[in-house]
Design a protein around this motif. Structure first.
Motif, PDB file in Angstrom:
ATOM      1  N   LYS A  44       0.741  -1.278  -0.010  1.00  0.00           N
ATOM      2  CA  LYS A  44       0.056   0.021   0.034  1.00  0.00           C
ATOM      3  C   LYS A  44       0.879   1.202  -0.035  1.00  0.00           C
ATOM      4  N   THR A  45       2.190   1.156   0.265  1.00  0.00           N
ATOM      5  CA  THR A  45       3.099   2.341   0.377  1.00  0.00           C
ATOM      6  C   THR A  45       3.740   2.473  -1.136  1.00  0.00           C
ATOM      7  N   LYS A  46       3.403   1.666  -2.107  1.00  0.00           N
ATOM      8  CA  LYS A  46       4.060   1.794  -3.145  1.00  0.00           C
ATOM      9  C   LYS A  46       3.174   2.542  -4.309  1.00  0.00           C
ATOM     10  N   GLY A  47       2.246   3.312  -4.017  1.00  0.00           N
ATOM     11  CA  GLY A  47       1.609   4.186  -5.060  1.00  0.00           C
ATOM     12  C   GLY A  47      -0.035   4.087  -4.768  1.00  0.00           C
ATOM     13  N   SER A  48      -0.585   5.151  -5.284  1.00  0.00           N
ATOM     14  CA  SER A  48      -2.088   5.148  -5.132  1.00  0.00           C
ATOM     15  C   SER A  48      -2.904   3.970  -5.648  1.00  0.00           C
ATOM     16  N   LYS A  49      -2.283   3.374  -6.723  1.00  0.00           N
ATOM     17  CA  LYS A  49      -3.002   2.304  -7.449  1.00  0.00           C
ATOM     18  C   LYS A  49      -2.996   0.946  -6.673  1.00  0.00           C
ATOM     19  N   TYR A  50      -2.359   0.943  -5.552  1.00  0.00           N
ATOM     20  CA  TYR A  50      -2.036  -0.026  -4.686  1.00  0.00           C
ATOM     21  C   TYR A  50      -2.880  -0.034  -3.280  1.00  0.00           C
ATOM     22  N   GLU A  51      -3.461   1.305  -3.019  1.00  0.00           N
ATOM     23  CA  GLU A  51      -4.010   1.630  -1.871  1.00  0.00           C
ATOM     24  C   GLU A  51      -5.214   0.892  -1.323  1.00  0.00           C
ATOM     25  N   ASP A  52      -5.836   0.085  -2.169  1.00  0.00           N
ATOM     26  CA  ASP A  52      -6.911  -0.818  -2.003  1.00  0.00           C
ATOM     27  C   ASP A  52      -6.563  -2.121  -2.012  1.00  0.00           C
ATOM     28  N   PHE A  53      -5.205  -2.406  -1.652  1.00  0.00           N
ATOM     29  CA  PHE A  53      -4.708  -3.836  -2.009  1.00  0.00           C
ATOM     30  C   PHE A  53      -5.389  -4.494  -0.699  1.00  0.00           C
ATOM     31  N   PHE A  54      -5.629  -5.643  -0.815  1.00  0.00           N
ATOM     32  CA  PHE A  54      -5.964  -6.667   0.261  1.00  0.00           C
ATOM     33  C   PHE A  54      -5.656  -8.171  -0.145  1.00  0.00           C
ATOM     34  N   TRP A  55      -5.265  -9.208   0.907  1.00  0.00           N
ATOM     35  CA  TRP A  55      -5.022 -10.497   0.379  1.00  0.00           C
ATOM     36  C   TRP A  55      -6.662 -11.099   0.981  1.00  0.00           C
ATOM     37  N   GLN A  56      -6.879 -12.139   0.223  1.00  0.00           N
ATOM     38  CA  GLN A  56      -7.926 -12.771   0.406  1.00  0.00           C
ATOM     39  C   GLN A  56      -7.749 -13.663   1.923  1.00  0.00           C
ATOM     40  N   ASP A  57      -8.888 -13.934   2.617  1.00  0.00           N
ATOM     41  CA  ASP A  57      -8.664 -14.382   3.972  1.00  0.00           C
ATOM     42  C   ASP A  57      -7.889 -15.867   3.933  1.00  0.00           C
ATOM     43  N   GLY A  58      -8.049 -16.663   3.308  1.00  0.00           N
ATOM     44  CA  GLY A  58      -7.752 -18.086   3.364  1.00  0.00           C
ATOM     45  C   GLY A  58      -6.430 -18.228   2.453  1.00  0.00           C
ATOM     46  N   TYR A  59      -6.101 -19.596   2.545  1.00  0.00           N
ATOM     47  CA  TYR A  59      -4.878 -19.817   1.835  1.00  0.00           C
ATOM     48  C   TYR A  59      -4.848 -21.310   1.480  1.00  0.00           C
ATOM     49  N   GLY A  60      -4.081 -21.965   0.668  1.00  0.00           N
ATOM     50  CA  GLY A  60      -3.723 -23.246   0.402  1.00  0.00           C
ATOM     51  C   GLY A  60      -2.258 -23.671   0.861  1.00  0.00           C
ATOM     52  N   GLY A  61      -2.013 -24.870   1.513  1.00  0.00           N
ATOM     53  CA  GLY A  61      -0.892 -25.222   2.015  1.00  0.00           C
ATOM     54  C   GLY A  61      -0.674 -26.743   1.562  1.00  0.00           C
ATOM     55  N   PHE A  62       0.300 -26.957   0.987  1.00  0.00           N
ATOM     56  CA  PHE A  62       0.646 -28.091   0.436  1.00  0.00           C
ATOM     57  C   PHE A  62       1.935 -28.818   0.860  1.00  0.00           C
ATOM     58  N   SER A  63       2.260 -30.030   1.385  1.00  0.00           N
ATOM     59  CA  SER A  63       3.349 -30.483   1.562  1.00  0.00           C
ATOM     60  C   SER A  63       4.203 -30.830   0.292  1.00  0.00           C
ATOM     61  N   VAL A  64       5.268 -30.790   0.531  1.00  0.00           N
ATOM     62  CA  VAL A  64       6.326 -30.996  -0.748  1.00  0.00           C
ATOM     63  C   VAL A  64       7.292 -31.951  -0.496  1.00  0.00           C
ATOM     64  N   CYS A  65       7.370 -33.016  -1.142  1.00  0.00           N
ATOM     65  CA  CYS A  65       8.361 -33.949  -0.716  1.00  0.00           C
ATOM     66  C   CYS A  65       9.802 -33.636  -1.482  1.00  0.00           C
ATOM     67  N   ARG A  66      10.680 -33.755  -0.783  1.00  0.00           N
ATOM     68  CA  ARG A  66      12.067 -33.240  -1.417  1.00  0.00           C
ATOM     69  C   ARG A  66      12.371 -33.664  -2.747  1.00  0.00           C
ATOM     70  N   SER A  67      12.013 -34.808  -3.181  1.00  0.00           N
ATOM     71  CA  SER A  67      12.375 -35.154  -4.603  1.00  0.00           C
ATOM     72  C   SER A  67      11.399 -34.422  -5.550  1.00  0.00           C
ATOM     73  N   ASN A  68      10.555 -33.839  -5.092  1.00  0.00           N
ATOM     74  CA  ASN A  68       9.531 -33.011  -6.003  1.00  0.00           C
ATOM     75  C   ASN A  68      10.065 -31.499  -5.931  1.00  0.00           C
ATOM     76  N   LEU A  69      10.849 -30.943  -5.196  1.00  0.00           N
ATOM     77  CA  LEU A  69      11.169 -29.522  -5.295  1.00  0.00           C
ATOM     78  C   LEU A  69      11.390 -28.893  -6.445  1.00  0.00           C
ATOM     79  N   GLU A  70      12.239 -29.589  -7.418  1.00  0.00           N
ATOM     80  CA  GLU A  70      12.626 -28.764  -8.640  1.00  0.00           C
ATOM     81  C   GLU A  70      11.178 -28.971  -9.656  1.00  0.00           C
TER      82      GLU A  70
END
Length: 150
Positions: free
Chosen positions: A84-110
């Protein structure tokens, strides 16, 4: 065991509120670096951050000292305030409430890193809603679509 040994790779996904297009290419690199610094502050090393105009993906090594929910809360709060400090076009910026979190196996990192790097190209053919639902299905997560979107 006298010590705690933990290595949890997590793929975090969340969107802007109402999936509004705020994360343009003009600000995304700086935003992603800022989010990486927040992750580092909470001892959760960001491995790759990417996204498109309306959502982001964070692949990180989650600290054994912080809950995923707390890390996401801190990332959202600090980055929202910052953008919101980056200019007037961002002053109404918000993130959604939720999120997704998924575990990643080391062999799948790439695979996950490449997936995150290529988000703009990926979304030429698939919108965020369908991408997220595909991720839920792929991870065999139960969900009710009426609660996915604000």
């Amino acid at each position: 065991m006298p010590q705690s040994l933990v290595k949890n790779y997590v793929h975090i996904v969340f969107s802007t509120k109402y999936r509004n297009d705020f994360i343009d290419e003009e600000i995304e690199d700086e935003l992603f670096r800022y989010i990486a610094s927040i992750c580092k502050d909470f001892e959760s090393t960001a491995i790759r951050i990417g996204g498109t105009d309306n959502h982001i993906h964070i692949l990180c090594l989650l600290s054994r000292k912080i809950a995923l929910m707390k890390l996401v809360q801190e990332v959202k709060a600090h980055s929202s305030k910052w953008i919101k400090t980056k200019g007037s076009k961002y002053e109404d910026f918000f993130w959604q409430d939720g999120y997704g979190g998924f575990s990643v196996c080391r062999s799948n990192l790439e695979i996950v890193k490449n997936y995150i790097v290529n988000q703009r190209k990926h979304h030429e053919e698939l919108d965020f809603k369908n991408e997220f639902v595909e991720m839920l299905i792929e991870n065999k997560m139960e969900y009710d679509e009426k609660y996915l979107w604000d």
